[in-house]
Design a protein around this motif. Structure first.
Motif, PDB file in Angstrom:
ATOM      1  N   ALA A 144      -4.027   7.813   0.145  1.00 58.72           N
ATOM      2  CA  ALA A 144      -4.711   6.520   0.212  1.00 58.72           C
ATOM      3  C   ALA A 144      -4.061   5.505  -0.726  1.00 58.72           C
ATOM      4  O   ALA A 144      -3.862   4.339  -0.363  1.00 58.72           O
ATOM      5  CB  ALA A 144      -6.188   6.691  -0.140  1.00 58.72           C
ATOM      6  N   ARG A 145      -3.728   5.937  -1.928  1.00 55.80           N
ATOM      7  CA  ARG A 145      -3.095   5.029  -2.900  1.00 55.80           C
ATOM      8  C   ARG A 145      -1.718   4.592  -2.423  1.00 55.80           C
ATOM      9  O   ARG A 145      -1.303   3.449  -2.657  1.00 55.80           O
ATOM     10  CB  ARG A 145      -3.022   5.714  -4.261  1.00 55.80           C
ATOM     11  N   ALA A 146      -1.010   5.492  -1.742  1.00 58.47           N
ATOM     12  CA  ALA A 146       0.295   5.130  -1.193  1.00 58.47           C
ATOM     13  C   ALA A 146       0.153   4.097  -0.078  1.00 58.47           C
ATOM     14  O   ALA A 146       0.959   3.163   0.027  1.00 58.47           O
ATOM     15  CB  ALA A 146       1.004   6.376  -0.673  1.00 58.47           C
ATOM     16  N   GLU A 147      -0.872   4.253   0.755  1.00 61.94           N
ATOM     17  CA  GLU A 147      -1.127   3.263   1.806  1.00 61.94           C
ATOM     18  C   GLU A 147      -1.462   1.904   1.188  1.00 61.94           C
ATOM     19  O   GLU A 147      -1.024   0.853   1.683  1.00 61.94           O
ATOM     20  CB  GLU A 147      -2.278   3.730   2.708  1.00 61.94           C
ATOM     21  N   HIS A 148      -2.228   1.919   0.112  1.00 57.54           N
ATOM     22  CA  HIS A 148      -2.564   0.670  -0.580  1.00 57.54           C
ATOM     23  C   HIS A 148      -1.307   0.005  -1.122  1.00 57.54           C
ATOM     24  O   HIS A 148      -1.148  -1.222  -1.035  1.00 57.54           O
ATOM     25  CB  HIS A 148      -3.545   0.951  -1.721  1.00 57.54           C
ATOM     26  N   LEU A 149      -0.390   0.804  -1.678  1.00 57.72           N
ATOM     27  CA  LEU A 149       0.851   0.247  -2.210  1.00 57.72           C
ATOM     28  C   LEU A 149       1.689  -0.391  -1.107  1.00 57.72           C
ATOM     29  O   LEU A 149       2.244  -1.484  -1.291  1.00 57.72           O
ATOM     30  CB  LEU A 149       1.657   1.339  -2.913  1.00 57.72           C
ATOM     31  N   ILE A 150       1.788   0.267   0.039  1.00 59.15           N
ATOM     32  CA  ILE A 150       2.540  -0.320   1.151  1.00 59.15           C
ATOM     33  C   ILE A 150       1.908  -1.644   1.561  1.00 59.15           C
ATOM     34  O   ILE A 150       2.600  -2.644   1.793  1.00 59.15           O
ATOM     35  CB  ILE A 150       2.597   0.643   2.352  1.00 59.15           C
ATOM     36  N   SER A 151       0.582  -1.666   1.642  1.00 60.25           N
ATOM     37  CA  SER A 151      -0.111  -2.894   2.021  1.00 60.25           C
ATOM     38  C   SER A 151       0.146  -4.011   1.011  1.00 60.25           C
ATOM     39  O   SER A 151       0.451  -5.147   1.387  1.00 60.25           O
ATOM     40  CB  SER A 151      -1.616  -2.629   2.134  1.00 60.25           C
ATOM     41  N   ALA A 152       0.040  -3.684  -0.276  1.00 57.62           N
ATOM     42  CA  ALA A 152       0.265  -4.690  -1.318  1.00 57.62           C
ATOM     43  C   ALA A 152       1.691  -5.222  -1.269  1.00 57.62           C
ATOM     44  O   ALA A 152       1.936  -6.424  -1.452  1.00 57.62           O
ATOM     45  CB  ALA A 152      -0.021  -4.082  -2.690  1.00 57.62           C
ATOM     46  N   THR A 153       2.646  -4.342  -1.004  1.00 56.35           N
ATOM     47  CA  THR A 153       4.046  -4.759  -0.914  1.00 56.35           C
ATOM     48  C   THR A 153       4.261  -5.652   0.299  1.00 56.35           C
ATOM     49  O   THR A 153       4.950  -6.678   0.221  1.00 56.35           O
ATOM     50  CB  THR A 153       4.962  -3.531  -0.825  1.00 56.35           C
ATOM     51  N   ALA A 154       3.664  -5.271   1.417  1.00 54.46           N
ATOM     52  CA  ALA A 154       3.812  -6.066   2.638  1.00 54.46           C
ATOM     53  C   ALA A 154       3.206  -7.457   2.470  1.00 54.46           C
ATOM     54  O   ALA A 154       3.765  -8.449   2.947  1.00 54.46           O
ATOM     55  CB  ALA A 154       3.169  -5.336   3.813  1.00 54.46           C
ATOM     56  N   VAL A 155       2.065  -7.544   1.788  1.00 53.52           N
ATOM     57  CA  VAL A 155       1.490  -8.860   1.487  1.00 53.52           C
ATOM     58  C   VAL A 155       2.480  -9.678   0.669  1.00 53.52           C
ATOM     59  O   VAL A 155       2.741 -10.849   0.959  1.00 53.52           O
ATOM     60  CB  VAL A 155       0.158  -8.716   0.721  1.00 53.52           C
ATOM     61  N   ALA A 156       3.044  -9.055  -0.352  1.00 60.33           N
ATOM     62  CA  ALA A 156       3.939  -9.773  -1.265  1.00 60.33           C
ATOM     63  C   ALA A 156       5.179 -10.309  -0.560  1.00 60.33           C
ATOM     64  O   ALA A 156       5.653 -11.401  -0.884  1.00 60.33           O
ATOM     65  CB  ALA A 156       4.342  -8.862  -2.421  1.00 60.33           C
ATOM     66  N   VAL A 157       5.716  -9.557   0.402  1.00 54.08           N
ATOM     67  CA  VAL A 157       6.958  -9.986   1.054  1.00 54.08           C
ATOM     68  C   VAL A 157       6.709 -10.776   2.330  1.00 54.08           C
ATOM     69  O   VAL A 157       7.654 -11.173   3.011  1.00 54.08           O
ATOM     70  CB  VAL A 157       7.882  -8.783   1.349  1.00 54.08           C
ATOM     71  N   GLY A 158       5.426 -11.010   2.662  1.00 53.73           N
ATOM     72  CA  GLY A 158       5.120 -11.873   3.797  1.00 53.73           C
ATOM     73  C   GLY A 158       5.036 -11.180   5.138  1.00 53.73           C
ATOM     74  O   GLY A 158       5.421 -11.755   6.156  1.00 53.73           O
ATOM     75  N   LEU A 159       4.500  -9.950   5.161  1.00 52.86           N
ATOM     76  CA  LEU A 159       4.330  -9.205   6.412  1.00 52.86           C
ATOM     77  C   LEU A 159       2.848  -8.854   6.587  1.00 52.86           C
ATOM     78  O   LEU A 159       2.431  -7.711   6.375  1.00 52.86           O
ATOM     79  CB  LEU A 159       5.180  -7.929   6.387  1.00 52.86           C
ATOM     80  N   PRO A 160       2.022  -9.831   6.972  1.00 58.29           N
ATOM     81  CA  PRO A 160       0.573  -9.603   7.021  1.00 58.29           C
ATOM     82  C   PRO A 160       0.140  -8.530   8.009  1.00 58.29           C
ATOM     83  O   PRO A 160      -0.817  -7.795   7.741  1.00 58.29           O
ATOM     84  CB  PRO A 160       0.009 -10.976   7.398  1.00 58.29           C
ATOM     85  N   ASP A 161       0.807  -8.410   9.148  1.00 59.91           N
ATOM     86  CA  ASP A 161       0.416  -7.395  10.126  1.00 59.91           C
ATOM     87  C   ASP A 161       0.633  -5.989   9.570  1.00 59.91           C
ATOM     88  O   ASP A 161      -0.209  -5.097   9.748  1.00 59.91           O
ATOM     89  CB  ASP A 161       1.209  -7.564  11.420  1.00 59.91           C
ATOM     90  N   VAL A 162       1.760  -5.803   8.906  1.00 57.21           N
ATOM     91  CA  VAL A 162       2.047  -4.512   8.273  1.00 57.21           C
ATOM     92  C   VAL A 162       1.025  -4.242   7.170  1.00 57.21           C
ATOM     93  O   VAL A 162       0.494  -3.133   7.042  1.00 57.21           O
ATOM     94  CB  VAL A 162       3.476  -4.492   7.697  1.00 57.21           C
ATOM     95  N   ALA A 163       0.743  -5.265   6.381  1.00 55.64           N
ATOM     96  CA  ALA A 163      -0.216  -5.125   5.284  1.00 55.64           C
ATOM     97  C   ALA A 163      -1.588  -4.711   5.800  1.00 55.64           C
ATOM     98  O   ALA A 163      -2.233  -3.807   5.247  1.00 55.64           O
ATOM     99  CB  ALA A 163      -0.322  -6.440   4.515  1.00 55.64           C
ATOM    100  N   LEU A 164      -2.040  -5.339   6.865  1.00 45.20           N
ATOM    101  CA  LEU A 164      -3.372  -5.056   7.389  1.00 45.20           C
ATOM    102  C   LEU A 164      -3.458  -3.640   7.953  1.00 45.20           C
ATOM    103  O   LEU A 164      -4.458  -2.938   7.747  1.00 45.20           O
ATOM    104  CB  LEU A 164      -3.724  -6.082   8.469  1.00 45.20           C
ATOM    105  N   ARG A 165      -2.414  -3.211   8.632  1.00 44.31           N
ATOM    106  CA  ARG A 165      -2.416  -1.855   9.195  1.00 44.31           C
ATOM    107  C   ARG A 165      -2.551  -0.800   8.099  1.00 44.31           C
ATOM    108  O   ARG A 165      -3.350   0.137   8.204  1.00 44.31           O
ATOM    109  CB  ARG A 165      -1.126  -1.624   9.990  1.00 44.31           C
TER     110      ARG A 165
END
Length: 226
Positions: free
Chosen positions: A128-149
């Motif tokens: 779960a924490r790894a999924e959160h990290l991917i989401s946070a990274t995707a938000v930071a780099v401008g990939l909202p669809d990836v972040a939301l998934r």
């Protein structure tokens, strides 16, 4: 002839010690650093150390040292922790859609790599924490669809495996959903998740955990969400 390899933790410590020694002007350390002594970085210290051990670079040295570890599990855990920490460092150092393509790729691939290693050795909480990290990274780099998934996957894991989670996992899952929804333009849904994240944060038992969540909630970007 190559030197006998110590543990991975020892190699990391040696690289940090070399960097500090160069910064302090230690003659022996300066000689080891050579032409790179001015503005000597940790990455350069790692390269010097790798070559002293007879390897072309740090990754080759780490791989060779990893081969000596008794269990492959320890190596997966080491990389998971290192990649997790390195990626969060990048996020907290103003990673953004305006960062260079190489910086954005390094962060995103680091987050995915951390998740892969946690899948080998971790439990549902690590996943779960790894999924959160991917989401946070995707938000930071401008990939909202990836972040939301990935934010939704994090929340699903937290919801389905409450026995494996710490109390702060629930707060982080809500924060991740709020931020990803805000990035994707889902303002009403984001506001609901943000309110829940704040409520869960206020109820955390540990002051240290509460401080970490409060700092995360205070950090941008929130895309205009109040």
């Amino acid at each position: 002839m190559t030197r006998t390899l110590p543990s991975l933790d020892s190699l990391k410590a040696q690289a940090k010690q070399l960097r500090r020694a160069v910064a302090k002007g230690n003659p022996a350390a300066l000689a080891r650093a050579g032409a790179a002594a001015e503005g000597f970085t940790l990455r350069e210290a790692q390269l010097v150390l790798a070559r002293e051990y007879g390897y072309a670079g740090w990754h080759e040295l780490v791989s060779a040292a990893g081969d000596k570890m008794i269990a492959e599990r320890d190596l997966h855990r080491w990389f998971a922790v290192e990649l997790n920490n390195d990626t969060w460092d990048q996020i907290e150092q103003d990673l953004s859609p305006g960062s260079t393509p190489a910086e954005r790729e390094r962060a995103l691939y680091g987050a995915y790599a951390a998740a892969l290693h946690w899948l080998e050795v971790g439990d549902e909480a690590n996943h779960a924490r790894a999924e959160h990290l991917i989401s946070a990274t995707a938000v930071a780099v401008g990939l909202p669809d990836v972040a939301l998934r990935h934010a939704r996957r994090c929340a699903q894991l937290v919801r389905e495996h409450p026995e494996a989670m710490a109390d702060w996992d629930h707060a982080f899952a809500a924060e991740g959903l709020a931020r990803a929804c805000a990035a994707a333009g889902l303002t009403r849904e984001a506001a609901g998740h943000l309110a829940r994240a704040r409520s869960l944060t206020a109820a955390l038992a540990g002051a240290g955990d509460r401080d970490v969540l409060e700092r995360r909630l205070a950090a941008e970007p929130w895309f205009g969400l109040g």
